[in-house]
Design a protein around this motif. Structure first.
Motif, mmCIF file in Angstrom:
data_model
loop_
_atom_site.group_PDB
_atom_site.id
_atom_site.type_symbol
_atom_site.label_atom_id
_atom_site.label_comp_id
_atom_site.label_asym_id
_atom_site.label_seq_id
_atom_site.Cartn_x
_atom_site.Cartn_y
_atom_site.Cartn_z
ATOM 1 N N CYS A 177 75.874 -34.801 62.261
ATOM 2 C CA CYS A 177 75.262 -34.070 63.372
ATOM 3 C C CYS A 177 76.251 -34.062 64.538
ATOM 4 O O CYS A 177 76.851 -35.085 64.854
ATOM 5 N N GLN A 178 76.358 -32.938 65.182
ATOM 6 C CA GLN A 178 77.216 -32.890 66.363
ATOM 7 C C GLN A 178 76.460 -33.432 67.572
ATOM 8 O O GLN A 178 75.281 -33.153 67.745
ATOM 9 N N SER A 179 77.135 -34.205 68.365
ATOM 10 C CA SER A 179 76.479 -34.579 69.631
ATOM 11 C C SER A 179 77.496 -34.625 70.766
ATOM 12 O O SER A 179 78.698 -34.738 70.531
ATOM 13 N N GLY A 238 79.541 -36.115 73.923
ATOM 14 C CA GLY A 238 80.215 -37.392 73.947
ATOM 15 C C GLY A 238 79.829 -38.299 75.103
ATOM 16 O O GLY A 238 78.972 -37.974 75.920
#
Lengths: 350, 350, 350, 350
Positions: free
Chosen positions: C26-28, C30
Motif C-alpha cells: 500500500c502506498q502511504s 511519508g
C-alpha cells in the motif's frame, strides 16, 4: 609604517586609561557585579532612553554574537544575515558551533532588506528545513554603509509579521550614528531591535562590547549564557569602567565622529586625486579602487587591506581610520599619494 | 489516488519480506554484530571489489550524513555542498547541529564541480573563516542528474590537492548506476570517495543505509559515533538481512533499473504528449513543466510534488517512481493525461 | 545457544508481522503523517485517557532521549538522572553531544528520590554552574525495579517546587505497569510527567518508541527536533502500524505480562535451587549472584550478561526475558542448572 | 571592607600597568600576531626550557578549557576530572556545550590519582559509553593543594598506557610552583603534560592565560579553535604585553610567592589563635573552620567565601590572598580576630 588596516590598532582613549590607572588597586567584586558596571549600565540605559533594558558586558564581538544567538534560539532555529554578515563569514563558524544555521538573505551594499528576509522565511516552510527565527544586522555594515530608519522599519515589520527577533551587531554602531546620511538615534534602537550590542573595541576601549536586551523574553538567565561561552570576565570592573567612561559627556560619539571625519577626509582627498571608490561610504571605512602598481608601491609605506580583485590591473582596497587617527596622518598619506602620482602618472591608469 | 510523490511510499520488495518473516523469531545479538550484518558486509565488500572497506548500517540518510560528517571533521572544519544538496536544505540543520558549517559550491544541474570546490577553498584563507575539509556529493543528485567519471575525477583531484575528504551520499546511487548516461561502476567508488553510503530506503528496503568507509583515517571508533547520534539499532539484524538480500543476485540494481525504467517511460510518454521537461533526467525522478490548470486537475487523481514556480501559469513539478511502480500505473497515468488534454486542449497552453 | 541476554533478540510479535505483510505494498505518505500513525496516536491517547497529548514515533530510545531533552532545555540547563540512568552511562554521551550536562541525583535501587533531586537543585545556585531543568527517570529502571505512585508523587512535588520538567523513559514501561508491586496506571502518567516515551523495541515491535508530550510548553515544533536529530523515518507507516497493533486489544500489556512472568518464573526457580539474588526484581530482568565456576560452565550453553563483580569467586549476572520467551526455555534452563549443580555441588559454593 | 574573597579583586601589578601606559598609542597588528605576543612566547618557551612548544594567549580560563578540550577531542571522547574540578562544576557546562562529557575520577584533597583515572577508563569498555581521552588536572587544585612529581608521574603513566592526553589547568600554577611542599618545576611541565595553561588573571595580570601546547598532535589549526570560541582578542597586544612583563625578571613567581606568603601568614596566625583548618594548604587559599557566630561577626568587616557547612555550628570558609595583598592587611585581620575572641571567647567554641 602607518596603519590604516583597521580600527583596533591602538589601545584606549586617554579618559579610559586614566580611570584604569586610578582604580587599579581598588578591590572590587568579580564578574560584572561591581559598581563600575552598575554605573555604566545606568548611563547606557539613560543614553538609550530605556530604563527597562538589561545591559551586560563581554570582551569581544564574536562572543556577543554567539551568546545572544545561542541564548535566543531553539535547536532547529536559524538566523538570517546578509551574505557578507560577520557571523556568516568571519567568525570561523562560531554560530554553527552553537548548533545554528546562518541563512543568507538578499540585499545590497552589505545590507539586508525586509523583502530579502521575507523570501528566506517563505522558502522555509516545513520541518525538513530549519526555521528562521532571528534577523542579524550590522550597522554600520561590514562595508561601511548605514541603515536608514525606513530600512530598519521595513525589517522590523517583516520580523513582527513572522515572529522573528531582530538583533543588531553594533561593533561600529557609533560610526553609523554620526554618519552624514544616518537618521537613526540611540533612542530608536529599542523600537527596532529585540537585542543589540554597542561596540567598545572599535571606539575607544581596550576591548569590550555592551549587550543591550530590550525584549523581556530574551533576558532570562542571560548571565548563564555568558559564563557558558567563556565570556564572564573575572575582573569585570575593567569592562564597566570603560563603558562608564565612554558614556560620560558624549565621549562615545565624539570618538566615533573623529574616526569618521578622518576617513571622510581621506576619501575626499583621494577622489580629488582622481581615485574612484568601489562604494562611497559615510563612515570610517573607505574602499578606493587602485591600480596594482600603486598598491604595491604604497604597501611599502602603509598598512591597509586588500578587499576585492576587480580586473587584471585593479583592486578595491580598504582603509580604516580609528578614534586615534590624527589629521596629520591623513594629510601625509594624501601627500604621499600625490607625490607618487606625480613621480609616475602611470600608476593611476584606469 | 496513485502516488508519484516519492520513492518511499511502499514497503519492501518481496525478497526482503520473505527473509523478515522466516527469521523473525530467531534470536540474534544486537546492534549490528549479528550474522546477517556480517554476511551483508561481505557481499557489499565483494560488490565494491574492496575487501578493506568498513561497512556500517544505519536506519536513515540524515543519520548517515550527521554521523559521517561529525565523525570526520574537527570543530572548525566545514563541508562543501551544492546549493540544493540535501544537507544544505532538507535536513533541518542537522549538520550545523553537530557544529559544522555547510558551504555552498558552484556547479549546475544539482552537481558540484571541481572548479566550484576550488573557489570555495581558496576563499577560505585564514583562521577567521571556517576551513573546508570535506566535499559532499549526491549521486544521483537531488534533481535526478548523475555524475560522470570525468566529473568525479575532477572533484577527486581538487580534494587531493587541498586535502579534502570526498563523501558521496548514495541515497539514490543505484538509480545513478543504471542510468543511461552513467559510466561509473561500483568498483570505481573506492577510487573517488573516502566514504559513501548506499541507500536502501529508496531501493527496495523498509529502511536502512549502508555507510562504506574506504579511507583508513575515517574508520576509527565509528561505532561510537553511530551510537552517540542515536543510530545504533537494537535489532540490527533488520538492517543486515535487508542489505544481505539486496546484494544477492544483483537484486539491488535490478530494483533500481525497474524504478528508472518506469520514470523514463513516463518522461518519454509525457514528451510525446507535448509536455516539456524542466530538466531531462536519466534516473527515477522527472520534472515536467505543466500549466497550472493541468496541475490542479491532475492533483485530484495523482500525488506528485510541486517543484518550482516558473511564471504566472507554469510550474515545474516532480514525479518519482519506485522499484514497486507497475508499468500499468505509468500507462494509466499517461492515458489519463491524454484524455485530459483531449477534453480540454487549453490546459496544455505554453 | 539460548539467549537471556536482553529483550531485543527476536523480531516482532505475530500480530505486527501480519499487518506488516498485508500493508506492505500500500502506498502511504511519508514521515509519520500516514493513517497508521494517526490511528496509533488515537489509540495511545485513549489508553492514556488524555485527548490533548501529542504523540510522535521514533525508531529508538537514545533518539527519544536526545530529541526530548535537546528540545526542552536551553543551553545552560541540565538534566538530573540516577547514577545508572541510561542517559548517564549507556548512550555514548548523546545528551552532552546536544550540549547538556547530566547531573547525578541520589537514590537507591536504580531510582531517583525527590530528596535526591532537591539536593542537586540546591547545590546549583548561581550562573557559574549549570541550572537543573529536568528530571529523567526510567520505569522500570535499568536494574528492573519500579517506581510507586508515592515515589513519583514525591518527585513531582520537587519538580513543581523548582520548575523542573519530569521526563519518564519508558523503554520498559509496560513491564513496570504489570509488575506485582506496581500501583501506577497508564492514566497516571499525565499527572506525573511532562513528557514520556512508551517503548516498543522491548515489547513486541521490530523497533520504535512513542514519545508522548503532555505539557503544552514542550509541544511546539517537535517535528523539527525529530528531523534535525535524524529521527524522522521516511516510511513512518512502519512505526504507526506497530503501535497501532500494540495498543489494540491490550496486546502491549499482554506481551509485557508474559515477559515478566517468564523472568519471575526463572527467578523463583533459581531461588529454589539455592541461588541468591543481587536485587530481587518484579519485572523482566533478574540479577542472580553466581559462583564464577557456574558462570563459566553456563556460558557455554546460555547467553546472559555479566553485571558486577562482587568478590573473588562471585559475580552478579543479568538474565532478561522477552515477550517471545517460551515457558519451555525457562524450564529447560532451570533443569540445566539443577543438573549442573547435581553433577558438581561445588559450583554453588558461596 | 577588605576582601579575601578571591585573587582577582585588584587590577594588575605596576610593571604591567607601566607597559600598558607607555605602549597605549603604538599601532600594532591584531589577533595576537604582534611583537609583544611574539616576545612573550619566546620568554615562556625559555622559562619552560622548551623551544618547540606552541604558545597562545586567551582572555580567561573557561575559554582555555573549552578551546583546548574541544580542539583535542573527537565527538565521542570524554575528559576525566576530579569531582571538584573547575570544568566539572564551575563553568556552567562549558565543556558539555562543546559536546563532551566530563567523567569524575577518584582522588582526594582535590587531586586525581593515576588509580582513579585507571578505574574510569576500565569502566568505559565499549561504544555504548563515551571513550575517555583526556585527563584534566588543576595545579594548584581548587582547594589549594599541589601535585607532587610522583603524583604527576603516576598520572602520566596511566595516560601513556591508555593513550590519554594530559591537560593541566594552571590558573594558579605559579602559586603551586612556589609552595613549600612542591617539587615540580617549570621544566617538568613538558614531560607530564600534552598541553597546559599558565594563569595570568590570578597572578598580576588584568586578564589573560597562556595556553602552552607540547604535543605536536594538538597544535594544528589551534588559532581556528580560539577564533571559533570567541577567544581571539582584537587588540591581542594586551595579552602579549602582560605575559611579556610577567615572564621578565622572574616577576611571575615573585608575585605568586608574595600571594602565598600572605596566605600562609594568615593561616599560621589563625592556627595560633586556636582556629583549626579544614585542610591545611601551602598555597594562597586557606580553609579555616569557624564557629558561625564568628563568621557572622566577621562578615561585617571582611569579605570571604562560605565553603562547606560542617555541622550545626561550624562551617569551613575560604580566604584567598592575591599578589596585591599587603602584609598590613593580614596582620590587621589577625588582630581583628584576636580582639573578637577576647571580647567574646564563646565564638571560638568547637
Amino acid at each position: 609604517m602607518y596603519s590604516f588596516n583597521n580600527d583596533y590598532s591602538e589601545g584606549a582613549c586617554s579618559e579610559i586609561i586614566n580611570v584604569l590607572n586610578t582604580s587599579n588597586l581598588c578591590q572590587s567584586v568579580g564578574y560584572g557585579l561591581d559598581e563600575y558596571c552598575e554605573s555604566a549600565r545606568k548611563r547606557i540605559q539613560k543614553q538609550l532612553h530605556c530604563d527597562s533594558c538589561d545591559v551586560h558586558f563581554v570582551v569581544g564581538g564574536t562572543q556577543c554574537n554567539q551568546i545572544v544567538i545561542a541564548s535566543a534560539l531553539r535547536p532547529h532555529e536559524a538566523v538570517i544575515a546578509a551574505i557578507g554578515g560577520h557571523i556568516n563569514v568571519h567568525e570561523t563558524g562560531a554560530i554553527e558551533a552553537c548548533g545554528h544555521k546562518v541563512l543568507v538573505g538578499d540585499g545590497s551594499d552589505g545590507k539586508l532588506t525586509g523583502e530579502g528576509v521575507r523570501k528566506v522565511v517563505e522558502a522555509h516552510s516545513d520541518e525538513h528545513m530549519v526555521k528562521p527565527a532571528m534577523v542579524y544586522l550590522s550597522d554600520a555594515t561590514e562595508v561601511g554603509t548605514v541603515y536608514t530608519k525606513a530600512e530598519l522599519s521595513d525589517l522590523r515589520k517583516v520580523c513582527d509579521e513572522y515572529g522573528l527577533y531582530m538583533y543588531l551587531d553594533g561593533a561600529r554602531l557609533p560610526m553609523a550614528l554620526v554618519a552624514e546620511d544616518n537618521d537613526v538615534k540611540f533612542d530608536d534602537l529599542q523600537h527596532y531591535c529585540d537585542v543589540c550590542y554597542l561596540g567598545g573595541t572599535k571606539c575607544g576601549a581596550l576591548f569590550g562590547e555592551a549587550v543591550v536586551i530590550f525584549n523581556e523574553a530574551l533576558k532570562k538567565d542571560f548571565r548563564y549564557q555568558i559564563k557558558q561561552r567563556g565570556g564572564l570576565l573575572a575582573k569585570g570592573r575593567l569592562l564597566g569602567l570603560q563603558f562608564d567612561t565612554l558614556f560620560k559627556d558624549d565621549l562615545y560619539l565624539r570618538l566615533a565622529r573623529h574616526a569618521v571625519d578622518m576617513a571622510q577626509r581621506l576619501q575626499q582627498g583621494m577622489i580629488e586625486l582622481g581615485i574612484s571608490m568601489y562604494v562611497t561610504t559615510t563612515t570610517n571605512q573607505i574602499f578606493p579602487i587602485m591600480n596594482r602598481d600603486l598598491i604595491q608601491h604604497m604597501e611599502k609605506h602603509y598598512l591597509f587591506q586588500s578587499w576585492e580583485r576587480l580586473d587584471e590591473t585593479h583592486e578595491a582596497v580598504r582603509f580604516v581610520t580609528s578614534w586615534a587617527c590624527e589629521e596629520e596622518a591623513v594629510d601625509e598619506c594624501l601627500a604621499w599619494i600625490k607625490q607618487a602620482i606625480d613621480e609616475n602618472p602611470d600608476i593611476m591608469k584606469q
